[in-house]
Design an enzyme around this catalytic site. Structure first.
Site, short mmCIF file in Angstrom:
data_model
loop_
_atom_site.label_atom_id
_atom_site.label_comp_id
_atom_site.label_asym_id
_atom_site.label_seq_id
_atom_site.Cartn_x
_atom_site.Cartn_y
_atom_site.Cartn_z
CD GLN A 263 -2.85 -0.87 0.04
OE1 GLN A 263 -3.08 0.31 0.01
NE2 GLN A 263 -3.71 -2.05 -0.54
CE1 TYR A 295 -8.60 -10.56 -8.69
CE2 TYR A 295 -9.80 -11.00 -7.06
CZ TYR A 295 -9.48 -10.60 -8.11
OH TYR A 295 -10.63 -11.15 -9.43
CD GLU A 319 -0.95 -11.88 -5.85
OE1 GLU A 319 -1.17 -11.57 -7.20
OE2 GLU A 319 -2.03 -11.16 -5.57
CG ASP A 371 -7.29 -5.54 -1.72
OD1 ASP A 371 -7.76 -4.25 -2.52
OD2 ASP A 371 -5.98 -5.26 -1.52
CB CYS A 398 -8.11 1.28 -4.88
SG CYS A 398 -8.36 0.39 -7.18
#
Length: 442
Positions: A263, A295, A319, A371, A398
């Site tokens: 992040q 994810y 992932e 995510d 996001c």
């Protein structure tokens, strides 16, 4: 957001050819109505929609048309403010100010001229509108600032000092700087106010780097800020083991590739950890169920679930990036029921759906945390998750439009939006992060 496409570093760094700018159009006087998704304001001229940059709803501006090639709308750049909003302030990044010619305004701080409280109000409006139009739900969601205790060094009133990763570009003459807004023109700058102090200290803003293509600046939680010069065609970390760094949430440490995803806001990982822990409904959570972190990157949100519900939690983090999965396995070693799988999420879910007992067992009682990249999960992934019938879905997003679309898709399968929080993890930009809980309505 996750490690997948939008987050993963590009394999090479060939300098993209700069798009040829259109011929300048007329300068229009415009009454600004609202903010659209993407951070540009909306005005109208003789019935035509005009998307205008660097303006605030309620203002009257003079704007240069820079793209009149579309029948339905034009694009314009503010060149002067004729009637300023009370929310207009001196730009947080002087090199991005409306006082500069549009082609010389640094990109990446498109809300920097707006007071922080109004920035968050505008982001909330975009989120609520998207959920209404595309998700079919009404919400009073507000955008919360990052808790100052989680973000040392960040100026909460200016929205500066938060970026722990910065990409700068290099012009053919060696000049280093960001791209101008909406272009591939390198703009020389004397400051990087959105960056943490460590990055500001090592940024090569006054140097010439002829032959380089880009500069990456990384400030990990442990150790000094790092400067990485990229040449054209450079494959990141192509020789030997990629270098790693240590990031931290509270006392918990995470190993991540230096060139991998973490992040960007210094307080974002802790903020999202707390938000996911808050939004997982404990009455629906079964630690022994086949819980999923999709994810999952290096295991940040799987660790959030583990820390919330204890060492016996069973959870699988999925992932596509093998290096991230390798780190996730080590980062989640505290939980005996945790495992890390390298796979594309859609293919992994295909295998679960195709399992012999999927029709009766699926993910019964499970919690799914996801995510996805900026483009969202999309229909294929939502359909597969819904087919497995988890007890609840906690979705970190996001992009408000992608989230709203996916909320609508989940609702078509009987999953309703129960809770939503949004956070200002990208101050002085239009971006916003949201965490939503969806659950099956019986």
């Amino acid at each position: 957001m996750a490690q997948e496409r939008r987050r993963r570093p590009a394999r090479g760094h060939r300098r993209a050819a700069a798009p040829r700018p259109p011929e300048p159009g007329p300068v229009l006087e415009l009454e600004v109505e609202r903010i659209a998704h993407g951070g540009v304001a909306v005005a109208r001229h003789e019935g035509r929609v005009v998307f205008v940059a660097d303006a605030i709803p309620g203002e009257r501006v003079a704007a240069q048309v820079v793209d009149a090639g579309r029948e339905r709308f034009w694009r314009a750049e503010t060149v002067s403010v004729l009637r300023a909003s009370p929310d207009r302030r001196e730009h947080a990044w002087p090199e991005a100010s409306v006082d500069r010619a549009p082609e010389q305004r640094a990109g990446g701080a498109e809300f920097g001229h707006i007071a922080m409280t109004r920035q968050r109000e505008l982001k909330a409006e975009v989120l609520r509108d998207a959920l209404h139009r595309m998700g079919g739900v009404e919400t009073g969601a507000a955008v919360e600032p990052v808790d100052p205790s989680l973000a040392p060094g960040v100026d909460p009133e200016a929205g500066t000092g938060w970026r722990t990763r910065v990409r700068l570009h290099v012009a053919p003459d060696g000049t280093v700087g960001p791209y101008a807004a909406r272009s591939h023109t390198v703009v020389p700058v004397a400051s990087l106010p959105l960056a943490v102090a460590g990055i500001q200290a090592v940024a090569p803003l006054t140097r010439k780097l002829e032959g380089a293509a880009a500069v990456d600046l990384v400030a990990p939680a442990e150790g000094a800020a790092q400067l990485i010069v990229r040449s054209a065609g450079d494959r990141r970390s192509s020789r030997g083991e990629p270098p790693t760094i240590i990031e931290r949430v509270g006392v918990r440490r995470f190993t991540v590739d230096r060139d991998g995803f973490w992040q960007v806001h210094v307080g974002a990982a802790a903020t999202l950890t707390s938000a996911v822990q808050d939004l997982v409904d404990p009455d629906r959570f079964d630690p022994a169920a086949d819980n999923q972190d999709l994810y999952g990157g290096v295991g940040l949100l799987a660790a959030a679930v583990g820390d919330r519900f204890g060492a016996n939690v069973r959870i699988t983090t999925v992932e596509a990036d093998a290096r991230a999965t390798e780190h996730a396995g080590a980062n989640l070693a505290d939980w005996v029921g945790a495992r890390a799988v390298t796979a594309r999420v859609d293919r992994y879910l295909d295998e679960l759906v195709a399992a012999p007992d999927a029709a009766t067992r699926g993910l019964t009682g499970a919690t799914v945390v996801l995510d996805p990249p900026r483009s969202g999960a999309g229909r294929a992934v939502v359909d597969r998750i819904a087919a497995l019938r988890p007890a609840q879905v906690v979705y970190v997003a996001c992009d408000p439009v992608a989230l709203a679309r996916d909320v609508g898709l989940f609702r078509a399968h009987g999953y309703e939006l129960e809770a939503l929080r949004a956070f200002d993890l990208f101050p002085d930009t239009h971006h916003v992060e949201a965490v939503a809980r969806l659950a099956a309505i019986v």
